[in-house]
Design a protein around this motif. Structure first.
Motif, PDB file in Angstrom:
ATOM      1  N   ARG A  10       0.884  -1.180   0.000  1.00  0.00           N
ATOM      2  CA  ARG A  10       0.000   0.000   0.000  1.00  0.00           C
ATOM      3  C   ARG A  10       0.914   1.219   0.000  1.00  0.00           C
ATOM      4  NH1 ARG A  10      -5.427   1.289   2.768  1.00  0.00           N
ATOM      5  NH2 ARG A  10      -6.220   2.783   1.227  1.00  0.00           N
ATOM      6  N   VAL A  61      -3.323  11.418 -11.129  1.00  0.00           N
ATOM      7  CA  VAL A  61      -4.314  10.781 -10.247  1.00  0.00           C
ATOM      8  C   VAL A  61      -5.399  10.099 -11.078  1.00  0.00           C
ATOM      9  CG1 VAL A  61      -6.075  11.209  -8.473  1.00  0.00           C
ATOM     10  CG2 VAL A  61      -3.834  12.313  -8.312  1.00  0.00           C
ATOM     11  N   MET A 114      -4.262   6.702 -11.832  1.00  0.00           N
ATOM     12  CA  MET A 114      -4.323   5.866 -10.626  1.00  0.00           C
ATOM     13  C   MET A 114      -5.732   5.306 -10.441  1.00  0.00           C
ATOM     14  SD  MET A 114      -2.186   8.166  -7.892  1.00  0.00           S
ATOM     15  CE  MET A 114      -0.737   9.069  -8.414  1.00  0.00           C
ATOM     16  N   LEU A 115      -6.729   6.158 -10.667  1.00  0.00           N
ATOM     17  CA  LEU A 115      -8.122   5.715 -10.541  1.00  0.00           C
ATOM     18  C   LEU A 115      -8.464   4.681 -11.619  1.00  0.00           C
ATOM     19  CD1 LEU A 115      -9.682   9.200  -9.800  1.00  0.00           C
ATOM     20  CD2 LEU A 115      -9.867   7.212  -8.286  1.00  0.00           C
ATOM     21  N   GLU A 164      -7.274   1.372 -10.672  1.00  0.00           N
ATOM     22  CA  GLU A 164      -7.830   0.919  -9.384  1.00  0.00           C
ATOM     23  C   GLU A 164      -6.758   0.705  -8.316  1.00  0.00           C
ATOM     24  OE1 GLU A 164     -10.315  -2.471 -10.279  1.00  0.00           O
ATOM     25  OE2 GLU A 164     -11.935  -1.173 -10.974  1.00  0.00           O
ATOM     26  N   GLN A 165      -5.826   1.654  -8.225  1.00  0.00           N
ATOM     27  CA  GLN A 165      -4.809   1.592  -7.177  1.00  0.00           C
ATOM     28  C   GLN A 165      -5.425   2.023  -5.846  1.00  0.00           C
ATOM     29  OE1 GLN A 165      -1.512   3.947  -8.648  1.00  0.00           O
ATOM     30  NE2 GLN A 165      -1.032   2.474 -10.255  1.00  0.00           N
ATOM     31  N   ASN A 166      -4.889   1.466  -4.750  1.00  0.00           N
ATOM     32  CA  ASN A 166      -5.436   1.815  -3.429  1.00  0.00           C
ATOM     33  C   ASN A 166      -4.450   2.639  -2.602  1.00  0.00           C
ATOM     34  OD1 ASN A 166      -3.569  -0.173  -2.809  1.00  0.00           O
ATOM     35  ND2 ASN A 166      -4.837  -1.137  -1.247  1.00  0.00           N
ATOM     36  N   THR A 167      -3.693   3.455  -3.286  1.00  0.00           N
ATOM     37  CA  THR A 167      -2.726   4.356  -2.649  1.00  0.00           C
ATOM     38  C   THR A 167      -3.431   5.309  -1.675  1.00  0.00           C
ATOM     39  OG1 THR A 167      -1.275   4.269  -4.565  1.00  0.00           O
ATOM     40  CG2 THR A 167      -1.101   6.234  -3.201  1.00  0.00           C
ATOM     41  N   HIS A 189     -12.489  11.271 -10.696  1.00  0.00           N
ATOM     42  CA  HIS A 189     -13.167  10.007 -10.403  1.00  0.00           C
ATOM     43  C   HIS A 189     -14.409   9.838 -11.274  1.00  0.00           C
ATOM     44  CE1 HIS A 189     -15.933   7.651  -7.521  1.00  0.00           C
ATOM     45  NE2 HIS A 189     -15.196   6.788  -8.173  1.00  0.00           N
ATOM     46  N   CYS A 206     -12.967   5.451  -5.046  1.00  0.00           N
ATOM     47  CA  CYS A 206     -12.290   6.683  -4.614  1.00  0.00           C
ATOM     48  C   CYS A 206     -12.867   7.142  -3.284  1.00  0.00           C
ATOM     49  CB  CYS A 206     -12.489   7.766  -5.677  1.00  0.00           C
ATOM     50  SG  CYS A 206     -11.658   9.319  -5.320  1.00  0.00           S
ATOM     51  N   CYS A 230      -9.844   1.490  -1.872  1.00  0.00           N
ATOM     52  CA  CYS A 230     -10.021   2.695  -2.698  1.00  0.00           C
ATOM     53  C   CYS A 230      -8.729   3.502  -2.799  1.00  0.00           C
ATOM     54  CB  CYS A 230     -11.081   3.614  -2.078  1.00  0.00           C
ATOM     55  SG  CYS A 230     -12.710   2.874  -1.939  1.00  0.00           S
ATOM     56  N   LEU A 231      -8.633   4.324  -3.839  1.00  0.00           N
ATOM     57  CA  LEU A 231      -7.657   5.404  -3.834  1.00  0.00           C
ATOM     58  C   LEU A 231      -8.131   6.404  -2.783  1.00  0.00           C
ATOM     59  CD1 LEU A 231      -5.192   6.812  -5.352  1.00  0.00           C
ATOM     60  CD2 LEU A 231      -6.944   8.217  -6.397  1.00  0.00           C
TER      61      LEU A 231
END
Length: 371
Positions: free
Chosen positions: A241, A258, A261-262, A265-268, A305, A311, A336-337
Motif C-alpha cells: 500500500r 491521479v 491511478m483511478l 484501481e490503485q489503493n494508494t 473520479h 475513490c 479505494c484510492l
C-alpha cells in the motif's frame, strides 16, 4: 588485482582508525550492492548511517543504524558521530548542493574512503579503477577488524526522540501530529513516496519497519515528481500500500496522474499537505512567485473520479478529522484510492527545512568560483 590492491589499502586505512563509521549512499542501488553493504556492516561493528537519498537502501532495523547523515539537518546525534570520526567509508555517495546542505558538510577527504560503482578512492589517493562496489564491500567484510568504538560513543550521547505536543480539541492540525499518525501506519506492506519540499524532511524522520519501501528524489529536486512516481510504484508493487506525502504546490504540477491511478484501481493513500504555496522555495528565496492559487483539491479528485472506480476523499483541519479519515482509509475504504487533503498553516515547517533552506540559499547566492 585491482580489487585485491583496493581491499589491502582500505583494510590498512580502516584497521588503524579508532572510531570509523559506515555511510550508505544512493548509488548502492544501481551497483546492486545493498546486500554487500549490510554484510560489511554486520562484520565490522561500525555505526551505520544513510545519506538522505539512500533512505530505504540501508535497513533501519539494523542493530547499529544511527540515522540519516545530512550535515546540519541530520538525524539528531548522527552528524556528531560521523563528523567526529577519524575514518569514514561512503558507499555510493552523491555530494551535490542539496545533499551537502549548500556544501557545508564537515567531512574531510583525507579521512574518507569513497566507493563508487566502479571505483574506490582512499583519502587523497590512491584511487583504484575497474573495482565493482559489490565485490569490494563483500571482500572488505572478511578482512576488517571488529571495531564498535564509534557506536559505543553514539549510545553514550543518544537521547530518544520526544512526542509532539498533544493537540487541544478543535486545534488546527499541525504537521508533526500528521506525521505521528503516518508513522503508526507503516509496516512491511507499505511504501512511502516523499515529494520534493518539506515532505523530504518530515519523511526522513519516519522510522521504516523492515520491508517498508521508500522513494525520495534528490538529484534534481524535481517539484511534482512524486505524483507520477506514486502511480508507477503502485502499478509495479502490487503487494504494498503506497503512502504518498505531497505538497499542494508540487501536486499542481502533475495532478493529472491521479486520473490514471483511478483508472488502474490503485489503493494508494495520498496526503496532500496544503500549506498555501511552495514552502521549500520560500525558505530558499521568497517572493510573490511562491504563492499559488488555492484549489479545491478533493473536488478535483472527485472530478477525475467521475463515478468510475473506487475513490475516497477527505479534507481535514484537525487531529480528530484526521483520525476519522484514517479510520476510513484503513478500514472500509482500504480498497479505494484515498486522497486526504491536510490543511496546515503556511509557516508550519520542519526545523530541518529552515536550517537547510538558509544554507542552500547562502550557497546559491555566493559569488562565482573563478576556478
Amino acid at each position: 588485482m585491482n580489487l585485491e590492491a583496493a581491499v589491502e589499502a582500505a583494510v590498512a586505512f580502516l584497521n588503524k582508525a579508532v572510531k570509523p563509521v559506515l555511510v550508505g549512499g544512493p548509488k548502492m542501488r544501481v551497483s546492486k550492492a545493498c546486500k554487500a553493504f549490510v554484510e560489511l556492516a554486520d562484520a565490522c561493528g561500525y555505526p551505520v548511517a544513510a545519506m538522505p537519498s539512500a533512505k530505504g537502501l540501508v535497513p533501519e532495523h539494523h542493530s547499529r543504524f544511527i540515522g540519516t547523515y545530512w550535515g546540519a539537518v541530520s538525524t539528531p546525534f548522527c552528524a556528531e558521530i560521523v563528523e567526529s570520526a577519524d575514518a569514514y567509508l561512503f558507499a555510493g555517495p552523491i555530494f551535490n548542493d542539496y545533499s551537502s546542505v549548500g556544501y557545508s558538510l564537515l567531512i574531510k577527504k583525507e579521512k574518507a574512503i569513497i566507493v563508487q560503482p566502479e571505483r574506490v578512492v582512499i583519502g587523497h589517493g590512491p584511487a583504484f579503477g575497474c573495482v565493482l562496489m559489490k565485490d569490494f564491500l563483500h571482500a572488505l567484510a572478511t578482512r576488517l577488524k571488529k571495531n564498535t568504538a564509534a557506536y559505543e560513543n553514539f549510545r553514550r550521547i543518544y537521547v530518544p526522540p520526544g512526542e509532539p505536543l498533544a493537540s487541544e480539541p478543535g486545534e488546527p492540525l499541525r504537521v508533526n501530529i500528521l506525521f505521528k499518525h503516518i508513522q503508526a501506519m507503516l509496516s512491511g506492506n507499505t511504501a512511502v513516496i516523499a515529494e520534493t519540499g518539506d515532505s523530504w524532511f518530515n519523511c526522513q524522520k519516519l522510522k521504516l519497519p523492515e520491508g517498508c519501501g521508500y522513494e525520495f528524489q534528490m538529484q534534481y529536486g524535481s517539484i511534482g515528481w512524486a505524483v507520477g512516481a506514486t502511480l508507477g510504484y503502485a502499478q509495479a508493487a502490487k503487494d504494498k500500500r503506497v503512502i504518498a506525502c505531497i505538497g499542494d504546490g508540487s501536486f499542481q504540477v502533475t495532478a493529472q496522474e491521479v486520473s490514471t491511478m483511478l483508472r488502474w484501481e490503485q489503493n494508494t493513500i495520498i496526503f496532500l499537505i496544503n500549506n498555501g504555496g511552495y514552502t521549500i522555495e520560500v525558505e530558499i528565496h521568497d517572493g510573490p512567485y511562491n504563492v499559488i492559487k488555492n484549489w479545491n483539491y478533493t473536488g478535483l479528485v472527485e472530478a477525475f473520479h467521475n463515478g468510475e472506480g473506487k475513490c475516497y476523499t477527505a479534507k481535514v483541519r484537525t487531529e480528530e478529522e484526521l483520525k476519522e479519515a484514517l479510520k476510513a482509509a484503513l478500514g472500509p475504504k482500504k480498497d479505494c484510492l484515498c486522497f486526504i487533503e491536510v490543511i496546515v498553516h503556511k509557516d508550519d515547517t520542519s526545523r530541518e527545512l529552515l536550517e537547510w533552506g538558509s544554507r542552500v540559499s547562502a550557497a546559491n547566492s555566493r559569488p562565482p568560483n573563478p576556478q
